[in-house]
Design a protein around this motif. Structure first.
Motif, PDB file in Angstrom:
ATOM      1  N   ALA A  67       3.408  -7.859   2.085  1.00 22.75           N
ATOM      2  CA  ALA A  67       3.610  -6.455   1.710  1.00 22.75           C
ATOM      3  C   ALA A  67       3.248  -6.205   0.248  1.00 22.75           C
ATOM      4  O   ALA A  67       3.316  -5.062  -0.212  1.00 22.75           O
ATOM      5  CB  ALA A  67       5.070  -6.074   1.940  1.00 22.75           C
ATOM      6  N   ARG A  68       2.856  -7.227  -0.487  1.00 19.69           N
ATOM      7  CA  ARG A  68       2.493  -7.047  -1.891  1.00 19.69           C
ATOM      8  C   ARG A  68       1.232  -6.195  -2.013  1.00 19.69           C
ATOM      9  O   ARG A  68       0.324  -6.285  -1.179  1.00 19.69           O
ATOM     10  CB  ARG A  68       2.260  -8.404  -2.557  1.00 19.69           C
ATOM     11  CG  ARG A  68       3.499  -9.275  -2.655  1.00 19.69           C
ATOM     12  CD  ARG A  68       3.134 -10.664  -3.130  1.00 19.69           C
ATOM     13  NE  ARG A  68       2.188 -11.312  -2.205  1.00 19.69           N
ATOM     14  CZ  ARG A  68       1.576 -12.462  -2.456  1.00 19.69           C
ATOM     15  NH1 ARG A  68       1.775 -13.080  -3.605  1.00 19.69           N
ATOM     16  NH2 ARG A  68       0.759 -12.993  -1.558  1.00 19.69           N
ATOM     17  N   ALA A  69       1.174  -5.399  -3.075  1.00 20.30           N
ATOM     18  CA  ALA A  69       0.003  -4.533  -3.274  1.00 20.30           C
ATOM     19  C   ALA A  69      -0.199  -4.294  -4.764  1.00 20.30           C
ATOM     20  O   ALA A  69       0.769  -4.181  -5.535  1.00 20.30           O
ATOM     21  CB  ALA A  69       0.185  -3.200  -2.550  1.00 20.30           C
ATOM     22  N   ILE A  70      -1.472  -4.207  -5.159  1.00 21.24           N
ATOM     23  CA  ILE A  70      -1.814  -3.881  -6.538  1.00 21.24           C
ATOM     24  C   ILE A  70      -2.875  -2.786  -6.549  1.00 21.24           C
ATOM     25  O   ILE A  70      -3.585  -2.571  -5.571  1.00 21.24           O
ATOM     26  CB  ILE A  70      -2.341  -5.108  -7.324  1.00 21.24           C
ATOM     27  CG1 ILE A  70      -3.628  -5.648  -6.687  1.00 21.24           C
ATOM     28  CG2 ILE A  70      -1.275  -6.177  -7.421  1.00 21.24           C
ATOM     29  CD1 ILE A  70      -4.323  -6.693  -7.542  1.00 21.24           C
ATOM     30  N   GLY A  71      -2.965  -2.092  -7.677  1.00 20.87           N
ATOM     31  CA  GLY A  71      -4.005  -1.094  -7.883  1.00 20.87           C
ATOM     32  C   GLY A  71      -4.919  -1.517  -9.019  1.00 20.87           C
ATOM     33  O   GLY A  71      -4.450  -2.000 -10.056  1.00 20.87           O
ATOM     34  N   PHE A 152      -0.058   5.454  -1.690  1.00 21.62           N
ATOM     35  CA  PHE A 152      -0.584   4.095  -1.804  1.00 21.62           C
ATOM     36  C   PHE A 152       0.410   3.246  -2.603  1.00 21.62           C
ATOM     37  O   PHE A 152       0.196   2.984  -3.789  1.00 21.62           O
ATOM     38  CB  PHE A 152      -1.955   4.118  -2.492  1.00 21.62           C
ATOM     39  CG  PHE A 152      -2.901   5.147  -1.934  1.00 21.62           C
ATOM     40  CD1 PHE A 152      -3.500   4.960  -0.697  1.00 21.62           C
ATOM     41  CD2 PHE A 152      -3.165   6.313  -2.638  1.00 21.62           C
ATOM     42  CE1 PHE A 152      -4.363   5.908  -0.177  1.00 21.62           C
ATOM     43  CE2 PHE A 152      -4.021   7.268  -2.131  1.00 21.62           C
ATOM     44  CZ  PHE A 152      -4.616   7.077  -0.885  1.00 21.62           C
ATOM     45  N   PRO A 153       1.505   2.825  -1.996  1.00 20.68           N
ATOM     46  CA  PRO A 153       2.546   2.091  -2.732  1.00 20.68           C
ATOM     47  C   PRO A 153       1.997   0.775  -3.280  1.00 20.68           C
ATOM     48  O   PRO A 153       1.317   0.026  -2.565  1.00 20.68           O
ATOM     49  CB  PRO A 153       3.624   1.844  -1.675  1.00 20.68           C
ATOM     50  CG  PRO A 153       3.336   2.816  -0.572  1.00 20.68           C
ATOM     51  CD  PRO A 153       1.860   3.015  -0.583  1.00 20.68           C
ATOM     52  N   MET A 154       2.275   0.507  -4.545  1.00 20.89           N
ATOM     53  CA  MET A 154       1.795  -0.729  -5.155  1.00 20.89           C
ATOM     54  C   MET A 154       2.831  -1.251  -6.131  1.00 20.89           C
ATOM     55  O   MET A 154       3.627  -0.490  -6.688  1.00 20.89           O
ATOM     56  CB  MET A 154       0.437  -0.506  -5.827  1.00 20.89           C
ATOM     57  CG  MET A 154       0.430   0.553  -6.922  1.00 20.89           C
ATOM     58  SD  MET A 154      -1.262   1.035  -7.435  1.00 20.89           S
ATOM     59  CE  MET A 154      -1.770   2.120  -6.079  1.00 20.89           C
TER      60      MET A 154
END
Length: 387
Positions: A67-71, A152-154
Motif C-alpha cells: 500500500a506504500r505510495a510516493i509522488g 492519489f494518496p501518497m
C-alpha cells in the motif's frame, strides 16, 4: 538494469525536451505540453489523469501488493521572457521562454516513468505529477485544493530542480528550509496635493512614503532575530509628474521573503503596524494590500534522508552537498510538502553558457544531466518502494 536502457532513453527524451523548449507555454496554458506528456504516458500503458488544476497531469504506476505510495513531481510552465538564444530549439513563441528548466524537469520525469515501466522492480505505487503554473501562479496550491492527495494518496512527495552554478552531476540535498516563502505588498498613500512652493497647505505623500520606506527597514534590522533569514524590499515608488506639484497619491510596492512561516506572519503584522504609525504621524491615509505568496519550502527528515542516500548512490558521496544555504527564491512545491512529507533537491546544471543563471534570456537546460535525473528518480522509487 537501468544502465541497459538509459542511453537510448536519454536520447529520446532529450529530443522531447528540446521540442518542449521550442514551444513554451505560460502558467495554466500548458495545453500542448500537457497533451504531449499525457500521450507519452498513455503510450506506456499507465493510468493517466488529465485536467487537474486545468492543465496538470498525474499518472499512476502500481506494482505488487504494498500500500506504500510516493509522488514524483515536475513542473511544466515557461516564463514571460523573450529568449535571446539562437540554437535550433530556441523559443518559437515571442515573449515566452523556458528559462528555468521546466522543459528538462518534464522530460526527465517522463524518462523515469518509462524506465520504471520497463524495469518493474518495486512494490507499491508511483504517482508521476506534472504540475502547471509553478512560476508565480501557484499551480501546486491549485492541485492540492482540487484534491491531489485525496485522489492519489501518497506517503511522501519528491521534487527536483536543476541548479546552474552547481557542478554537472552534483546534488544538493538539505534537510529543513530550502526555499523562501514570498509575499507581495502594495501600499497606496493618499494625502492632499498642492503647490510645491506652499507645502504647508498640502499633506505630502512623498515625505510620508519616504518615511515608510525607511521604517520598513527596521522590520528586519531591529525586529527580526539576526539568525533568521528575512528580506523586506520596497522595489517601486511612484508619485507625481511635475516638479512644482505635490502629488495627491503615492504607490509603493515590494516583496517579503523568509524561511519561516511564523516569521512570515510577524512581518506582515509589522508592516501593517508601520503603516498605521505613518498614517498618524504624517496625516495621510494608507491602503495596504498584502498578498500571500508561496510558503517556505521545508524538507522533512525522512524523505531528505532517503533522497540523500539515493543521490550518493547515483553520483557518489563527494558529489552530494548537504549543507547548502537555502535560496531566498520561492517554489510552490511548498504547497505539496506542507500536506505530505517531502524533499526538494537541486541537481547541478553546470555553469551555463556564459555563466547565465535561471530566468536569464540566455539560459538553456543542460541535456548532459538528463541521464542523472532519470537515474535518480528511478533509484528513489526503487529505494522507497523496495521489494
Amino acid at each position: 538494469m537501468i544502465d541497459d536502457i538509459l542511453p537510448n532513453l536519454t536520447s529520446k527524451v532529450a529530443v522531447l525536451r528540446r521540442d518542449i523548449h521550442a514551444h513554451p507555454e505560460l502558467a495554466f496554458a500548458e495545453k500542448r505540453t500537457a497533451a504531449k506528456v499525457a500521450d507519452y504516458l498513455d503510450g506506456l500503458g499507465l493510468e493517466v489523469h488529465r485536467g487537474i488544476a486545468r492543465t496538470g497531469v498525474v499518472a499512476k504506476l502500481a506494482l505488487g501488493t504494498s500500500a506504500r505510495a510516493i509522488g514524483l513531481r515536475a513542473d511544466m510552465d515557461a516564463l514571460p521572457l523573450t529568449e535571446l538564444n539562437s540554437f535550433p530549439h530556441h523559443s518559437t513563441h515571442d515573449g515566452k521562454m523556458h528559462a528555468c528548466g521546466h522543459d528538462g524537469h518534464t522530460a526527465m520525469l517522463l524518462g523515469a516513468a518509462e524506465a520504471l515501466c520497463q524495469l518493474r522492480d518495486f512494490d507499491g505505487t508511483v504517482y508521476f505529477i506534472f504540475q502547471p503554473a509553478e512560476e508565480h501562479e501557484g499551480g501546486g496550491r491549485v492541485m492540492v485544493e482540487e484534491g491531489l492527495f485525496e485522489r492519489f494518496p501518497m506517503d511522501m512527495v519528491f521534487g527536483l530542480h536543476n541548479w546552474p552554478g552547481m557542478a554537472v552531476g552534483s546534488f544538493g540535498v538539505t534537510e529543513g528550509p530550502v526555499m523562501a516563502g514570498t509575499d507581495r505588498f502594495e501600499i497606496e498613500v493618499t494625502g492632499r496635493g498642492g503647490h510645491a512652493a506652499m507645502p504647508h497647505q498640502a499633506v505630502d505623500v512623498v515625505l510620508a512614503g519616504s518615511a515608510l520606506v525607511q521604517a520598513v527597514q527596521s522590520l528586519v534590522s531591529r525586529n527580526t532575530d539576526p539568525l533568521a533569514a528575512a528580506v523586506v524590499s520596497v522595489t517601486r515608488f511612484h508619485a507625481g509628474h511635475a516638479d512644482n506639484v505635490l502629488p495627491e497619491t503615492a504607490v509603493l510596492g515590494g516583496t517579503v521573503r523568509t524561511l519561516n512561516a511564523e516569521l512570515q506572519d510577524a512581518l506582515e503584522q509589522g508592516l501593517r503596524r508601520i503603516c498605521t504609525g505613518i498614517e498618524s504621524t504624517y496625516r495621510v491615509s494608507i491602503d495596504l494590500r498584502y498578498e500571500r505568496g508561496y510558503p517556505p519550502t521545508v524538507n522533512a527528515s525522512e524523505p531528505s534522508l532517503l533522497a540523500r542516500e539515493v543521490a550518493r548512490q547515483v553520483v557518489g558521496e563527494a558529489q552530494v552537498l548537504t549543507n547548502l544555504p537555502p535560496s531566498m527564491g520561492a517554489e510552490d512545491f511548498a504547497y505539496l510538502s506542507r500536506v505530505v512529507p517531502g524533499c526538494y533537491v537541486w541537481l547541478g546544471n553546470g555553469p551555463g553558457e556564459g555563466g547565465c543563471m535561471l530566468h536569464s534570456p540566455h539560459y538553456d537546460f543542460n541535456d548532459e544531466i538528463i541521464a542523472t535525473g532519470i537515474r535518480y528518480w528511478v533509484k528513489l522509487a526503487q529505494r522507497v518502494l523496495a521489494v
